[in-house]
Design a protein around this motif. Structure first.
Motif, PDB file in Angstrom:
ATOM      1  N   ALA A  82       0.721   3.799  -3.007  1.00 36.05           N
ATOM      2  CA  ALA A  82       0.326   5.171  -2.680  1.00 36.05           C
ATOM      3  C   ALA A  82       1.405   6.165  -3.104  1.00 36.05           C
ATOM      4  O   ALA A  82       1.101   7.248  -3.631  1.00 36.05           O
ATOM      5  N   ALA A 118       0.830  -1.206   0.000  1.00 34.36           N
ATOM      6  CA  ALA A 118       0.000   0.000   0.000  1.00 34.36           C
ATOM      7  C   ALA A 118       0.865   1.257   0.000  1.00 34.36           C
ATOM      8  O   ALA A 118       0.560   2.236  -0.693  1.00 34.36           O
ATOM      9  N   LEU A 173      -7.233   6.940  -5.510  1.00 40.83           N
ATOM     10  CA  LEU A 173      -7.616   6.391  -4.200  1.00 40.83           C
ATOM     11  C   LEU A 173      -8.447   5.123  -4.365  1.00 40.83           C
ATOM     12  O   LEU A 173      -8.266   4.138  -3.634  1.00 40.83           O
ATOM     13  N   LEU A 226      -6.140   2.472  -5.417  1.00 45.67           N
ATOM     14  CA  LEU A 226      -5.341   2.028  -4.271  1.00 45.67           C
ATOM     15  C   LEU A 226      -6.133   1.065  -3.393  1.00 45.67           C
ATOM     16  O   LEU A 226      -5.616   0.040  -2.942  1.00 45.67           O
TER      17      LEU A 226
END
Length: 461
Positions: free
Chosen positions: A16, A12, A169, A172
């Motif tokens: 990100a 992550a 987002l 993600l």
């Protein structure tokens, strides 16, 4: 924190960071293109005005500026107005996002400009990037003001980057979900290894094995774990057999020694006889322990020390060593003129055990022969005697532990042939009893000519 959570956390973070860099780079690129676009638009309007003035035959500044505003309509994010002789002259009919012609400072700057200028101004619609292009004649002075509502255009960039950020987002979140599921699938065999190890630790059951799926590193880990369990199971089995055999075989001599020691008196003759008997029993226990240790080591890596062995020399040297075992008629039947990778010490030990077994089943003067040959891609070593032989129903059984088959002397713990069998199997071969024409027994050790490959692979593993 579990390995799955750590993997997810790092994944992550990396995703990100990648999305953050992508969004920031997109923001900077779009802003740079916006600035270039605004500057190009102002330059283009200046060029269009010059071209219009050059192409027109009209020399009246009022008519020139009025005509230009008539033929040029601004875009939705632009507005035009003109200044003539220091006062506001005209503006476009299209209503702009904010009125700039009422900005006295901007009108004054346009009225006094002697050459093209550009700059920034504030408005109700945000910042404005403007350019002033002066137009003069001998009797009049005027200017065209071109204004671009920069913040309106920048708002479009902000909306695009905001949409990109929301998409990033969502991507993600989906990547994290997919990564969590994939990490669970990848780590499932590792969890199974841990759970299997825990169950083995709780129950001491070494028969459990992992199911190996695929050909990746996790499958290799499962296969390695299974191989380790195989080794552990064999080691525990050898240990258990050693303890059982030692307890079974040493119990009787220990009882005998203890009983005679308890009955010892003061008679020197009886004491000497007891001591002799005790020493004999201790010697027998020592031999049993040595044999049991040899059998236990035969199941472990490192039992063999491989070197190149000349079979002919081995055969002759064994016969020279066994002559002291008893007054027999010794002879060499045949020798194999070849070399092979093997443990010379263990092969010698196996042949001497077979010869000692032959001595126990024969009487002085009986012939005992030793020989070797290469047959069908294997090296055969044998010992032949003229004793009572081995019944067909016992030819498999006699290679087990503590099996005695009709020894004339009654000596031995029944471990000699088991040791021979373990040495043969360690070399990747076997030992068997064959029919001996003319009576007696024929014990043959057969070993592949290329050596104990199976044993060497286990050691390397």
């Amino acid at each position: 924190m579990s390995a799955r959570a750590r993997i997810m956390g790092w994944m992550a973070l990396v995703v990100a960071l990648a999305f953050g860099v992508a969004v920031f780079a997109t923001w900077q690129i779009l802003l740079s293109r916006l600035d270039h676009r605004v500057n190009a638009e102002l330059t283009n309007e200046a060029s269009k005005l010059r071209s219009y003035v050059t192409a027109s035959t009209e020399r009246d500044i009022d008519l020139l500026l009025s005509g230009y505003l008539t033929v040029n309509v601004p875009d939705g994010y632009e507005t035009f107005f003109t200044v003539l002789d220091g006062r506001l002259h005209r503006r476009t009919f299209a209503r702009p996002p904010a009125d700039l012609h009422t900005d006295k400072a901007l009108v004054t700057a346009a009225a006094t400009a002697a050459k093209p200028i550009h700059g920034w101004a504030a408005s109700a619609a945000g910042r404005v990037h403007y350019a002033v292009i002066p137009v003069r004649s001998d009797t009049q002075s005027g200017a065209l003001v071109v204004a671009v509502f920069y913040d309106r255009l920048r708002g479009e960039v902000v909306d695009a980057v905001s949409a990109l950020s929301i998409t990033a987002l969502v991507a993600l979140a989906l990547a994290c979900l997919a990564g969590w599921l994939v990490a669970g699938q990848v780590l499932a065999p590792i969890r199974l290894v841990r759970q299997t190890a825990a169950r083995i630790g709780d129950s001491s059951d070494l028969s459990r094995r992992l199911e190996v799926r695929g050909h990746d590193d996790v499958a290799a880990l499962s296969a390695t774990f299974n191989h380790m369990l195989d080794r552990l199971e064999r080691a525990f089995a050898v240990q258990r057999d050693f303890v059982d055999d030692a307890g079974h075989e040493l119990r009787t001599p220990i009882t005998v020694v203890r009983g005679h020691l308890e009955l010892m008196g003061d008679d020197p003759a009886d004491n000497a006889e007891t001591i002799a008997l005790v020493l004999d029993e201790l010697d027998r226990m020592n031999r049993i322990v040595d044999d049991l240790l040899t059998l236990a080591k035969s199941q472990q890596p490192g039992f063999l020390t491989i070197e190149e062995v000349e079979i002919a020399d081995l055969t002759v040297s064994v016969l020279a060593k066994v002559r002291a075992l008893g007054p027999r008629t010794w002879r060499v039947e045949e020798v194999a003129d070849t070399k092979m990778p093997a443990d010379r010490h263990r092969l010698t030990q196996a042949l001497i055990q077979l010869v000692a077994n032959a001595v126990r089943h024969t009487v002085p003067g009986d012939p005992i022969a030793v020989g070797s040959a290469v047959r069908d891609g294997a090296v055969e070593l044998w010992v032949r005697d003229c004793g009572p032989g081995v019944p067909a129903e016992d030819r498999e059984r006699i290679f087990g532990r503590f099996v005695r088959a009709g020894s004339r002397t009654g000596e031995g713990a029944g471990l000699g042939l088991a040791i021979v069998s373990s040495i043969a199997h360690a070399h990747g071969g076997d030992v068997r009893v064959e029919e001996n024409h003319g009576g007696g027994a024929l014990f043959v050790v057969r070993i592949p000519h290329d050596g104990p490959l199976v044993n060497l692979e286990e050691e390397d593993g």
